[in-house]
Structures are given as C-alpha cells and as structure tokens.
Design a protein around this motif. Sequence first.
Motif, PDB file in Angstrom:
ATOM      1  N   ILE A  86       2.374  -9.781 -37.565  1.00 42.13           N
ATOM      2  CA  ILE A  86       2.506 -11.036 -38.316  1.00 42.13           C
ATOM      3  C   ILE A  86       1.951 -12.220 -37.545  1.00 42.13           C
ATOM      4  O   ILE A  86       1.165 -12.996 -38.099  1.00 42.13           O
ATOM      5  CB  ILE A  86       3.970 -11.253 -38.753  1.00 42.13           C
TER       6      ILE A  86
ATOM      7  N   PHE B 192       2.282 -21.715 -46.978  1.00 44.52           N
ATOM      8  CA  PHE B 192       3.290 -20.884 -47.635  1.00 44.52           C
ATOM      9  C   PHE B 192       3.373 -19.504 -46.984  1.00 44.52           C
ATOM     10  O   PHE B 192       4.466 -19.001 -46.702  1.00 44.52           O
ATOM     11  CB  PHE B 192       2.973 -20.750 -49.131  1.00 44.52           C
ATOM     12  N   ILE B 193       2.214 -18.895 -46.733  1.00 49.50           N
ATOM     13  CA  ILE B 193       2.186 -17.581 -46.096  1.00 49.50           C
ATOM     14  C   ILE B 193       2.769 -17.669 -44.690  1.00 49.50           C
ATOM     15  O   ILE B 193       3.487 -16.765 -44.246  1.00 49.50           O
ATOM     16  CB  ILE B 193       0.748 -17.024 -46.072  1.00 49.50           C
ATOM     17  N   SER B 194       2.488 -18.757 -43.989  1.00 45.58           N
ATOM     18  CA  SER B 194       3.011 -18.924 -42.632  1.00 45.58           C
ATOM     19  C   SER B 194       4.528 -19.040 -42.636  1.00 45.58           C
ATOM     20  O   SER B 194       5.208 -18.426 -41.804  1.00 45.58           O
ATOM     21  CB  SER B 194       2.406 -20.166 -41.974  1.00 45.58           C
ATOM     22  N   ILE B 195       5.063 -19.821 -43.541  1.00 46.26           N
ATOM     23  CA  ILE B 195       6.519 -19.966 -43.620  1.00 46.26           C
ATOM     24  C   ILE B 195       7.177 -18.630 -43.936  1.00 46.26           C
ATOM     25  O   ILE B 195       8.152 -18.231 -43.288  1.00 46.26           O
ATOM     26  CB  ILE B 195       6.897 -21.048 -44.650  1.00 46.26           C
ATOM     27  N   ARG B 196       6.626 -17.937 -44.897  1.00 50.73           N
ATOM     28  CA  ARG B 196       7.186 -16.628 -45.257  1.00 50.73           C
ATOM     29  C   ARG B 196       7.028 -15.633 -44.111  1.00 50.73           C
ATOM     30  O   ARG B 196       7.929 -14.852 -43.820  1.00 50.73           O
ATOM     31  CB  ARG B 196       6.494 -16.086 -46.518  1.00 50.73           C
ATOM     32  N   GLY B 197       5.871 -15.646 -43.473  1.00 48.11           N
ATOM     33  CA  GLY B 197       5.627 -14.715 -42.366  1.00 48.11           C
ATOM     34  C   GLY B 197       6.511 -14.993 -41.172  1.00 48.11           C
ATOM     35  O   GLY B 197       7.026 -14.051 -40.538  1.00 48.11           O
TER      36      GLY B 197
ATOM     37  N   ASN C 220       9.469 -16.464 -41.227  1.00 44.90           N
ATOM     38  CA  ASN C 220      10.827 -16.038 -41.606  1.00 44.90           C
ATOM     39  C   ASN C 220      10.985 -14.529 -41.508  1.00 44.90           C
ATOM     40  O   ASN C 220      11.990 -14.030 -41.002  1.00 44.90           O
ATOM     41  CB  ASN C 220      11.170 -16.512 -43.013  1.00 44.90           C
ATOM     42  N   LEU C 221      10.009 -13.791 -41.982  1.00 47.39           N
ATOM     43  CA  LEU C 221      10.054 -12.340 -41.921  1.00 47.39           C
ATOM     44  C   LEU C 221       9.994 -11.859 -40.482  1.00 47.39           C
ATOM     45  O   LEU C 221      10.717 -10.935 -40.092  1.00 47.39           O
ATOM     46  CB  LEU C 221       8.898 -11.750 -42.736  1.00 47.39           C
ATOM     47  N   TRP C 222       9.166 -12.485 -39.668  1.00 48.59           N
ATOM     48  CA  TRP C 222       9.008 -12.087 -38.268  1.00 48.59           C
ATOM     49  C   TRP C 222      10.287 -12.361 -37.477  1.00 48.59           C
ATOM     50  O   TRP C 222      10.681 -11.570 -36.631  1.00 48.59           O
ATOM     51  CB  TRP C 222       7.822 -12.845 -37.677  1.00 48.59           C
TER      52      TRP C 222
ATOM     53  N   GLN D 233      13.324 -12.408 -38.674  1.00 48.67           N
ATOM     54  CA  GLN D 233      14.396 -11.531 -39.139  1.00 48.67           C
ATOM     55  C   GLN D 233      14.299 -10.131 -38.557  1.00 48.67           C
ATOM     56  O   GLN D 233      15.276  -9.421 -38.464  1.00 48.67           O
ATOM     57  CB  GLN D 233      14.411 -11.459 -40.657  1.00 48.67           C
TER      58      GLN D 233
END
Length: 120
Positions: free
Chosen positions: A47, A108-113, A115-117, A119
């Motif tokens: 990510i 948007f992709i960075s924020i989602r990525g 958050n996923l990273w 977690q």
Amino acid sequence: MLDKLRVVAIRLRWLRPFLSLVGLMSLAVFIYVLLLSGSSSQDSLLIPSILTLLWSGISYWFITAFTRLPRRPSPRQSWSVRMKIRFIRGFYLLLMLTAACLTMVVVFISIRGINLWLQS
C-alpha cells in the motif's frame, strides 16, 4: 489560474529528477513484494509503495505538463497566433480540470489506503 499553475510548475521543476527516482523506487518495491517476495510479512509494503507511486506520478505529470503552458496572447500578435494560443490554453484548462479531479481521486485513494494499512 492557469498562469499561477504555470509559475508553480516552473518553480517546482527542480523536483522532477527526485520524483522520477522516488517513483522508480516505489515501483521496484511494489514489483519486489508482489513477484519476488515469498513472505507475507513484506505485504505491508504494498500500500505505501502504490500510494508513493501515485503521488510521484501525478506530481511529475503536473510539473511536466504545466511548464509548457504558453503565455497569454498579446494584442500585438496576429489574429491567427492569438487564436492558436487561446486554443492551446483551452486545452490546458481541460488539463487543469483533469488534474484537479485526478488529485481528488488520489487523495481519496490515499485516505482509504492509509486507513487500510494502519488497520492491518
């Protein structure tokens, strides 16, 4: 607005080699983790390498594209030259809108990525 983007791109021109190097390094990390790494412990690097590749790519594209923007036409130039410059600047206006939309998508992709990273 286009002229301000041109000035910013010209001032940031010195970053192009650095952005190329960062992009190539993040691509190398991505390929290494995806294809050559056998352990799942290094999967956490996917990510950040993708996000770094996206940001370096969009930054490099912005700097490269907007440094070539022609100046506004002056009234002393001929009609055909002014129309050609206005047509080119119209294309750059579409390019600016595309860059703004693309930047929002990458944010948007960075924020989602991230958050996923965080977690995992």
